[in-house]
Design an enzyme around this catalytic site. Sequence first.
Site, PDB file in Angstrom:
ATOM      1  N   GLU A   1      53.433  39.912  60.718  1.00 32.91           N
ATOM      2  CA  GLU A   1      54.672  40.340  60.391  1.00 32.91           C
ATOM      3  C   GLU A   1      54.827  41.384  59.485  1.00 32.91           C
ATOM      4  O   GLU A   1      54.424  41.135  58.160  1.00 32.91           O
ATOM      5  CB  GLU A   1      55.859  39.141  60.297  1.00 32.91           C
ATOM      6  CG  GLU A   1      57.356  39.595  60.314  1.00 32.91           C
ATOM      7  CD  GLU A   1      58.154  38.559  60.264  1.00 32.91           C
ATOM      8  OE1 GLU A   1      59.295  38.595  60.544  1.00 32.91           O
ATOM      9  OE2 GLU A   1      57.950  37.220  60.097  1.00 32.91           O
TER      10      GLU A   1
ATOM     11  N   GLU B   1      65.552  35.091  65.504  1.00 34.30           N
ATOM     12  CA  GLU B   1      65.594  34.463  64.226  1.00 34.30           C
ATOM     13  C   GLU B   1      66.980  34.531  63.581  1.00 34.30           C
ATOM     14  O   GLU B   1      67.362  35.929  63.630  1.00 34.30           O
ATOM     15  CB  GLU B   1      64.600  35.086  63.300  1.00 34.30           C
ATOM     16  CG  GLU B   1      64.227  34.469  61.952  1.00 34.30           C
ATOM     17  CD  GLU B   1      63.141  34.856  61.545  1.00 34.30           C
ATOM     18  OE1 GLU B   1      62.107  34.378  61.366  1.00 34.30           O
ATOM     19  OE2 GLU B   1      63.309  35.979  60.543  1.00 34.30           O
TER      20      GLU B   1
END
Length: 312
Positions: A160, A254
Amino acid sequence: MTIAVFHTADIPMTLDVACHLNVVVADASPASLERALPALADLGIHRVVRPPLDPAATDTRAMREAFARSEVSPITIAGQAPGADVSSDDAEERAAGVAALRRALRLTADLGGDQMNGVPYGLFGPPGAPVPGSRVEEAARLVGEVADEAAALGIVMTFEVLNRYETSVVNTAEQAMRFAEASGSENLRIHLDTFHMAVEEADLEAAIRLALPRLAYLELGQSGRGPLSGGAVDIPQIVRRALDDGYRGRFGVEAFSRSVLAEPVADMLAIWRSPYDDGVELMRDALRVIRSGWAASTAGRREIRLARGAMV
């Protein structure tokens, strides 16, 4: 942003959408999984990102069975810790970091997952100083080795891209592409998150386009960590443009709220407010937002026309 309103049944959804477990519940305990997984499956979510867990303290069999009962697949998160860090200047710490990634990989396989996300390239948290380029290159090489091992197990390994307040190693899509190339692995993939991109990228759509050759997970997060329908990031436009530019990988959702998270986790993530209280409702809203972007894309419009023609 303008969001189209329509019924789910009107459009045959072909998007692969995952939800971070902490959107809905505070932890990955059996009780939390039993609450969250069926509710998400009812929404059509069949992939859930579970928070980082200690493999040695995880009841792998029970967790795998919980996911299987709801027909939901887990996506795991791997990371590093002090003393086990592939970006360290200490060889033993680098070796311990690789070992930690391999343990996370074994856990992923044992849970039946096919994707491992995370921050495998260094420590998560406010960086005190930049990591020297030579250490970044060595970290990339070590992460690349694990990515190749993951591919041999049928698991996609991503890393990420975080904002400057959480790492100094990889902050932009351009840096991510350089890191992936430095890894020497054709199997290492990129995970972009619009929350972090809104901090670091001058042009989010161009950044996604740049990362497309390596992009395997596009996570949709709003500027305030709350519902996708409200915030500074135009999520429908991001989805539409990514699809039109050729993105065919997974999307993730998210969001974090202090009313949902355990307090230590909320503190670690700097979640001081509660932008929502019901994670299932947030996911319902997120799916409407994502479908709106999909319906505006070339592929979405084509699919809608085909579906309506089939009903005539």
